[in-house]
Design a protein around this motif. Structure first.
Motif, PDB file in Angstrom:
ATOM      1  N   ALA A   1      11.339 -32.727  -1.494  1.00  0.00           N
ATOM      2  CA  ALA A   1      11.983 -31.600  -2.183  1.00  0.00           C
ATOM      3  C   ALA A   1      11.848 -30.340  -1.325  1.00  0.00           C
ATOM      4  CB  ALA A   1      11.354 -31.381  -3.553  1.00  0.00           C
ATOM      5  N   LEU A   2      12.961 -29.866  -0.794  1.00  0.00           N
ATOM      6  CA  LEU A   2      12.921 -28.718   0.115  1.00  0.00           C
ATOM      7  C   LEU A   2      12.697 -27.397  -0.602  1.00  0.00           C
ATOM      8  CD1 LEU A   2      15.511 -29.168   3.003  1.00  0.00           C
ATOM      9  CD2 LEU A   2      13.033 -29.164   3.099  1.00  0.00           C
ATOM     10  N   ASP A   3      12.867 -27.372  -1.921  1.00  0.00           N
ATOM     11  CA  ASP A   3      12.598 -26.117  -2.630  1.00  0.00           C
ATOM     12  C   ASP A   3      11.103 -25.949  -2.905  1.00  0.00           C
ATOM     13  OD1 ASP A   3      12.649 -28.262  -4.369  1.00  0.00           O
ATOM     14  OD2 ASP A   3      13.581 -27.166  -6.016  1.00  0.00           O
ATOM     15  N   ASP A   4      10.293 -26.932  -2.518  1.00  0.00           N
ATOM     16  CA  ASP A   4       8.841 -26.813  -2.597  1.00  0.00           C
ATOM     17  C   ASP A   4       8.329 -26.356  -1.234  1.00  0.00           C
ATOM     18  OD1 ASP A   4       6.148 -26.988  -3.059  1.00  0.00           O
ATOM     19  OD2 ASP A   4       6.070 -29.181  -3.093  1.00  0.00           O
ATOM     20  N   GLU A   5       8.374 -25.048  -0.992  1.00  0.00           N
ATOM     21  CA  GLU A   5       8.030 -24.519   0.323  1.00  0.00           C
ATOM     22  C   GLU A   5       6.565 -24.737   0.674  1.00  0.00           C
ATOM     23  OE1 GLU A   5       9.529 -20.785   1.655  1.00  0.00           O
ATOM     24  OE2 GLU A   5      11.150 -20.782   0.178  1.00  0.00           O
ATOM     25  N   GLU A   6       5.715 -24.921  -0.336  1.00  0.00           N
ATOM     26  CA  GLU A   6       4.300 -25.145  -0.059  1.00  0.00           C
ATOM     27  C   GLU A   6       4.091 -26.435   0.741  1.00  0.00           C
ATOM     28  OE1 GLU A   6       1.726 -23.112  -0.658  1.00  0.00           O
ATOM     29  OE2 GLU A   6       3.277 -21.683  -1.260  1.00  0.00           O
ATOM     30  N   ALA A   7       5.012 -27.380   0.571  1.00  0.00           N
ATOM     31  CA  ALA A   7       4.883 -28.650   1.282  1.00  0.00           C
ATOM     32  C   ALA A   7       5.043 -28.484   2.790  1.00  0.00           C
ATOM     33  CB  ALA A   7       5.899 -29.649   0.754  1.00  0.00           C
ATOM     34  N   PHE A   8       5.652 -27.367   3.214  1.00  0.00           N
ATOM     35  CA  PHE A   8       5.920 -27.145   4.634  1.00  0.00           C
ATOM     36  C   PHE A   8       5.183 -25.934   5.191  1.00  0.00           C
ATOM     37  CE2 PHE A   8       9.560 -29.248   2.749  1.00  0.00           C
ATOM     38  CZ  PHE A   8       9.797 -30.289   3.627  1.00  0.00           C
ATOM     39  N   ALA A   9       4.470 -25.215   4.335  1.00  0.00           N
ATOM     40  CA  ALA A   9       3.853 -23.952   4.753  1.00  0.00           C
ATOM     41  C   ALA A   9       2.878 -24.138   5.908  1.00  0.00           C
ATOM     42  CB  ALA A   9       3.146 -23.302   3.563  1.00  0.00           C
ATOM     43  N   TRP A  10       2.246 -25.308   5.990  1.00  0.00           N
ATOM     44  CA  TRP A  10       1.243 -25.544   7.021  1.00  0.00           C
ATOM     45  C   TRP A  10       1.834 -26.058   8.333  1.00  0.00           C
ATOM     46  CZ3 TRP A  10       0.938 -30.783   8.335  1.00  0.00           C
ATOM     47  CH2 TRP A  10       1.586 -31.662   7.441  1.00  0.00           C
ATOM     48  N   MET A  11       3.159 -26.303   8.356  1.00  0.00           N
ATOM     49  CA  MET A  11       3.789 -26.785   9.583  1.00  0.00           C
ATOM     50  C   MET A  11       4.062 -25.617  10.527  1.00  0.00           C
ATOM     51  SD  MET A  11       3.849 -29.984   9.020  1.00  0.00           S
ATOM     52  CE  MET A  11       4.618 -30.365  10.587  1.00  0.00           C
ATOM     53  N   PRO A  12       4.064 -25.843  11.841  1.00  0.00           N
ATOM     54  CA  PRO A  12       4.355 -24.773  12.801  1.00  0.00           C
ATOM     55  C   PRO A  12       5.767 -24.224  12.603  1.00  0.00           C
ATOM     56  CG  PRO A  12       3.405 -26.688  13.901  1.00  0.00           C
ATOM     57  CD  PRO A  12       3.735 -27.121  12.504  1.00  0.00           C
ATOM     58  N   SER A  13       5.947 -22.930  12.880  1.00  0.00           N
ATOM     59  CA  SER A  13       7.259 -22.297  12.714  1.00  0.00           C
ATOM     60  C   SER A  13       7.931 -22.003  14.044  1.00  0.00           C
ATOM     61  CB  SER A  13       7.116 -20.999  11.910  1.00  0.00           C
ATOM     62  OG  SER A  13       6.289 -20.081  12.598  1.00  0.00           O
ATOM     63  N   ASP A  14       7.345 -22.470  15.148  1.00  0.00           N
ATOM     64  CA  ASP A  14       7.931 -22.218  16.455  1.00  0.00           C
ATOM     65  C   ASP A  14       9.000 -23.256  16.771  1.00  0.00           C
ATOM     66  OD1 ASP A  14       5.669 -24.037  16.493  1.00  0.00           O
ATOM     67  OD2 ASP A  14       5.997 -24.184  18.659  1.00  0.00           O
ATOM     68  N   ASN A  15       9.910 -22.922  17.686  1.00  0.00           N
ATOM     69  CA  ASN A  15      10.969 -23.853  18.078  1.00  0.00           C
ATOM     70  C   ASN A  15      10.354 -25.096  18.734  1.00  0.00           C
ATOM     71  OD1 ASN A  15      12.981 -22.043  17.257  1.00  0.00           O
ATOM     72  ND2 ASN A  15      13.080 -21.071  19.269  1.00  0.00           N
ATOM     73  N   PRO A  16      10.758 -26.296  18.311  1.00  0.00           N
ATOM     74  CA  PRO A  16      10.198 -27.518  18.912  1.00  0.00           C
ATOM     75  C   PRO A  16      10.544 -27.683  20.391  1.00  0.00           C
ATOM     76  CG  PRO A  16      11.219 -28.000  16.794  1.00  0.00           C
ATOM     77  CD  PRO A  16      11.608 -26.597  17.144  1.00  0.00           C
ATOM     78  N   ASN A  17      11.741 -27.174  20.795  1.00  0.00           N
ATOM     79  CA  ASN A  17      12.179 -27.254  22.198  1.00  0.00           C
ATOM     80  C   ASN A  17      12.141 -28.683  22.729  1.00  0.00           C
ATOM     81  OD1 ASN A  17      12.618 -24.433  22.467  1.00  0.00           O
ATOM     82  ND2 ASN A  17      10.433 -24.103  22.818  1.00  0.00           N
ATOM     83  N   LEU A  18      12.688 -29.598  21.967  1.00  0.00           N
ATOM     84  CA  LEU A  18      12.724 -30.994  22.379  1.00  0.00           C
ATOM     85  C   LEU A  18      13.977 -31.272  23.203  1.00  0.00           C
ATOM     86  CD1 LEU A  18      11.744 -32.558  18.940  1.00  0.00           C
ATOM     87  CD2 LEU A  18      10.263 -32.259  20.926  1.00  0.00           C
ATOM     88  N   PRO A  19      13.898 -32.127  24.209  1.00  0.00           N
ATOM     89  CA  PRO A  19      15.099 -32.470  24.988  1.00  0.00           C
ATOM     90  C   PRO A  19      16.100 -33.240  24.130  1.00  0.00           C
ATOM     91  CG  PRO A  19      13.275 -33.911  25.568  1.00  0.00           C
ATOM     92  CD  PRO A  19      12.704 -32.846  24.668  1.00  0.00           C
ATOM     93  N   VAL A  20      17.377 -32.906  24.286  1.00  0.00           N
ATOM     94  CA  VAL A  20      18.433 -33.561  23.522  1.00  0.00           C
ATOM     95  C   VAL A  20      19.535 -33.995  24.477  1.00  0.00           C
ATOM     96  CG1 VAL A  20      20.145 -33.315  21.689  1.00  0.00           C
ATOM     97  CG2 VAL A  20      17.939 -32.181  21.470  1.00  0.00           C
ATOM     98  N   SER A  21      19.973 -35.221  24.362  1.00  0.00           N
ATOM     99  CA  SER A  21      21.026 -35.755  25.209  1.00  0.00           C
ATOM    100  C   SER A  21      22.396 -35.275  24.729  1.00  0.00           C
ATOM    101  CB  SER A  21      20.981 -37.279  25.190  1.00  0.00           C
ATOM    102  OG  SER A  21      22.154 -37.838  25.730  1.00  0.00           O
ATOM    103  N   GLU A  22      23.353 -35.181  25.662  1.00  0.00           N
ATOM    104  CA  GLU A  22      24.725 -34.850  25.284  1.00  0.00           C
ATOM    105  C   GLU A  22      25.337 -35.954  24.437  1.00  0.00           C
ATOM    106  OE1 GLU A  22      26.999 -33.975  28.767  1.00  0.00           O
ATOM    107  OE2 GLU A  22      26.347 -31.888  28.818  1.00  0.00           O
ATOM    108  N   ASP A  23      24.784 -37.154  24.546  1.00  0.00           N
ATOM    109  CA  ASP A  23      25.270 -38.282  23.754  1.00  0.00           C
ATOM    110  C   ASP A  23      24.534 -38.404  22.428  1.00  0.00           C
ATOM    111  OD1 ASP A  23      27.068 -39.031  25.766  1.00  0.00           O
ATOM    112  OD2 ASP A  23      25.504 -40.123  26.836  1.00  0.00           O
ATOM    113  N   GLN A  24      23.770 -37.374  22.101  1.00  0.00           N
ATOM    114  CA  GLN A  24      22.999 -37.370  20.866  1.00  0.00           C
ATOM    115  C   GLN A  24      23.921 -37.370  19.643  1.00  0.00           C
ATOM    116  OE1 GLN A  24      19.620 -37.336  20.511  1.00  0.00           O
ATOM    117  NE2 GLN A  24      19.879 -37.408  18.291  1.00  0.00           N
ATOM    118  N   LEU A  25      23.576 -38.160  18.644  1.00  0.00           N
ATOM    119  CA  LEU A  25      24.287 -38.119  17.371  1.00  0.00           C
ATOM    120  C   LEU A  25      23.928 -36.850  16.620  1.00  0.00           C
ATOM    121  CD1 LEU A  25      23.890 -41.786  16.055  1.00  0.00           C
ATOM    122  CD2 LEU A  25      26.047 -40.607  16.478  1.00  0.00           C
TER     123      LEU A  25
END
Length: 284
Positions: free
Chosen positions: A130-154
């Motif tokens: 449930a995304l309206d339960d912000e407490e479930a995500f409050a402890w997660m990092p808020s910085d950009n993940p900066n993960l590599p993504v392929s041009e063929d990515q779905l």
């Protein structure tokens, strides 16, 4: 403003815009306004949440939400994690939703607290979040993940209506979709003054480009906060949000003029573009 046609990925184009206008309003629905930096931070928490569960390239994540800030957060969060999203209309029958979940192999389904109570009755091992339960995500990092993504990515998989049999999932890839969104934004001159009224189903194919185009060009995404079609409510939203663009089917737009008056045209004066598709356009 950076040109939207820059050869980057959708989520990085959005992140670039966040850096340029962190305090500008990105999404509004009713009286709620969310700025670019807040939207980005919330999407980042969702991305880290998914990565912690081992989800990334090659995985599908379901999004069963009405038009909402949470819907936008979920979409960008999924892309930042390198996965692809499957949009599902909350009005779909339970058996159709169950089929989509099984067919796509979804392990995580983003929804809200109210919808989760209904979906939880389905015979499925999918994790409901449930995304309206912000407490479930409050402890997660808020910085950009900066993960590599392929041009063929779905980017996403959208299901057909199933009118000729079982619904079929159509795959949409990064490179082609970025080209579409870039053309759309450039051709219609999207900028910081653009206000797109999102009034179509979250699971409708034409909806998807309208979620991205304004948010990679500094514009504003205005969400219709009513589930059911009501022409007077749509006119109210266009006027209240000073919408400059709507994109919908011809029948959805022409019904606004059932009681055309000078006052009606005055209330629609903010519109610069009306983009219609999916049906024959009645020129008259």
């Amino acid at each position: 403003m950076q040109n939207a046609s820059s050869p980057e990925h959708l989520h990085s184009l959005f992140e670039n815009q966040v850096a340029r206008s962190p305090d500008a309003v990105a999404v509004e629905i009713g009286a709620t306004e969310v700025c670019y930096s807040e939207l980005n931070a919330r999407a980042n928490r969702v991305a880290h949440f998914l990565r912690e569960r081992g989800l990334g390239p090659g995985d599908f994540v379901g999004i069963c939400l009405d038009r909402s800030v949470e819907m936008v957060v979920a979409i960008y969060g999924v892309l930042k994690a390198g996965a692809a999203y499957v949009p599902m209309d909350t009005e779909y029958p339970a058996d159709r939703l169950a089929y989509m979940l099984e067919d796509s192999g979804i392990r995580v389904l983003f929804t809200d607290s109210a919808q989760a109570r209904c979906l939880d009755l389905m015979d499925s091992e999918v994790e409901l979040v449930a995304l309206d339960d912000e407490e479930a995500f409050a402890w997660m990092p808020s910085d950009n993940p900066n993960l590599p993504v392929s041009e063929d990515q779905l980017i996403y998989m959208i299901y057909t209506s199933g009118s000729t049999g079982k619904p079929k999932g159509s795959l949409v890839y990064e490179r082609g979709f970025v080209n579409l969104v870039s053309w759309y934004a450039d051709e219609l001159g999207f900028d910081a003054d653009t206000r797109v009224l999102h009034m179509t189903s979250p699971a409708f194919d034409l909806t998807q480009k309208n979620v991205f185009a304004p948010l990679i060009t500094g514009g504003r995404l205005c969400l219709l906060d009513q589930r059911f079609y009501d022409a007077s409510v749509i006119v109210d939203h266009i006027e209240r949000h000073r919408a400059t663009l709507v994109n919908c089917t011809p029948s959805a737009f022409t019904r606004l003029f059932n009681f055309a008056t000078d006052e009606l045209y005055e209330r629609l004066r903010s519109l610069r573009f009306v983009v219609l598709g999916g049906e024959p356009i009645p020129i008259a």
